[in-house]
Structure formats: C-alpha cells, structure tokens
Write a protein that holds these residues in place. Structure first.
Motif, PDB file in Angstrom:
ATOM      1  N   ILE A   4       0.830  -1.194   0.000  1.00  0.00           N
ATOM      2  CA  ILE A   4       0.000   0.000   0.000  1.00  0.00           C
ATOM      3  C   ILE A   4       0.874   1.256   0.000  1.00  0.00           C
ATOM      4  O   ILE A   4       0.463   2.320  -0.433  1.00  0.00           O
ATOM      5  CB  ILE A   4      -0.968  -0.003   1.211  1.00  0.00           C
ATOM      6  N   ARG A   5       2.100   1.133   0.453  1.00  0.00           N
ATOM      7  CA  ARG A   5       3.059   2.245   0.447  1.00  0.00           C
ATOM      8  C   ARG A   5       4.275   1.864  -0.406  1.00  0.00           C
ATOM      9  O   ARG A   5       4.629   0.692  -0.476  1.00  0.00           O
ATOM     10  CB  ARG A   5       3.565   2.544   1.860  1.00  0.00           C
ATOM     11  N   HIS A 109      -3.909   9.071   5.091  1.00  0.00           N
ATOM     12  CA  HIS A 109      -3.441   7.812   4.517  1.00  0.00           C
ATOM     13  C   HIS A 109      -3.920   6.599   5.316  1.00  0.00           C
ATOM     14  O   HIS A 109      -4.062   5.504   4.764  1.00  0.00           O
ATOM     15  CB  HIS A 109      -1.912   7.808   4.403  1.00  0.00           C
ATOM     16  N   SER A 110      -4.207   6.788   6.586  1.00  0.00           N
ATOM     17  CA  SER A 110      -4.692   5.658   7.388  1.00  0.00           C
ATOM     18  C   SER A 110      -5.989   5.092   6.803  1.00  0.00           C
ATOM     19  O   SER A 110      -6.222   3.883   6.847  1.00  0.00           O
ATOM     20  CB  SER A 110      -4.889   6.075   8.846  1.00  0.00           C
ATOM     21  N   GLU A 113      -5.048   2.871   3.796  1.00  0.00           N
ATOM     22  CA  GLU A 113      -4.572   1.563   4.241  1.00  0.00           C
ATOM     23  C   GLU A 113      -5.723   0.700   4.747  1.00  0.00           C
ATOM     24  O   GLU A 113      -5.741  -0.506   4.512  1.00  0.00           O
ATOM     25  CB  GLU A 113      -3.503   1.723   5.310  1.00  0.00           C
TER      26      GLU A 113
END
Length: 137
Positions: A4-5, A109-110, A113
């Motif tokens: 995801i990153r 961004h949490s 994810e």
C-alpha cells in the motif's frame, strides 16, 4: 498482493528521477470488502482518504484527470482484477513527494490503508513533446 506504500527504494527512485515536469500517477485500486479498524466498506474508507487527498492535490496545482470503475480484464490474469482506475496529475514528482510527506497526508493515509486490499501506482511521464525514439531508445 501489492504493498500500500512505496518501499524505500521505489520512493528514492521517484525522488531521483531526471524527469522534472508533469507526472501522471496511474492508480489501480482493489478495495477490501470491509475496512480494517473503521466502519463501512473498504471503498468507503478509501473515499474518506480520497476526499482529503483531492484537496491536497489541488492545493499543489494537481488534479484528478479521470476516475472510473474497472469493468473487465481484457488482457492479463482475470483473477488480478481491479475495482477502480484513477489518473492523477501533479505538477512534478517533487510536488507529489512533498504532499505524501506532509503530516496531514499521513493522517488521511490511514483510511487508504484501511480500505485497500491491494494497489499499483505507476508514475507516468507525458510523451507528447517527444519522439518515440526518445521514449524507447
């Protein structure tokens, strides 16, 4: 399954790219059925991220060029399907890096994810002003 990153090497290569102009990020997105640690579906969690991210993109002079539902795999493994495809333009790789390094982005961004099962993001350089020999030497 994709990350995801970006990993450290991928991020470093983006930062060190000789390309200085506009970059378009091709986003392939597969949502989780249910978001991790949040109410609702993965798509709803990603939408919370998207609402915040679009504001940050536009603040930096970028824009969402196109977004749509991925209906069918025409060439490739049908098991590797995607829910959504998005094209997002940034003035430069540096403006993208500055955005994703911002603490406000990290908070948003949490949701990304929590909502994504997998993703692929490809940095694309426009070739309108280049010959095909320059693109594929």
């Amino acid at each position: 399954m994709s990350a995801i990153r970006p990993n450290t090497q991928q991020f470093k290569e983006l930062a060190q790219s000789p390309e200085k102009g506009v970059v378009v990020m091709l986003n392939l997105l597969k949502f989780k059925h249910a978001a991790d640690g949040e109410a609702g579906s993965g798509q709803k969690a990603y939408q919370r991220y998207g609402d915040a991210a679009v504001a940050m993109i536009e603040e930096r002079g970028g824009r969402v060029i196109w977004q749509g539902r991925a209906d069918q795999i025409l060439i490739g493994d049908p098991a590797a399907d995607w829910d959504t495809v998005a094209l997002v333009e940034y003035p430069s790789r540096q403006s993208f890096i500055e955005m994703v390094s911002n603490p406000e982005y990290m908070k948003a961004h949490s949701h990304r994810e929590a909502g994504l099962e997998r993703t692929i993001v490809v940095a694309c350089t426009p070739v309108l002003d280049r010959t095909m020999e320059e693109v594929h030497p």
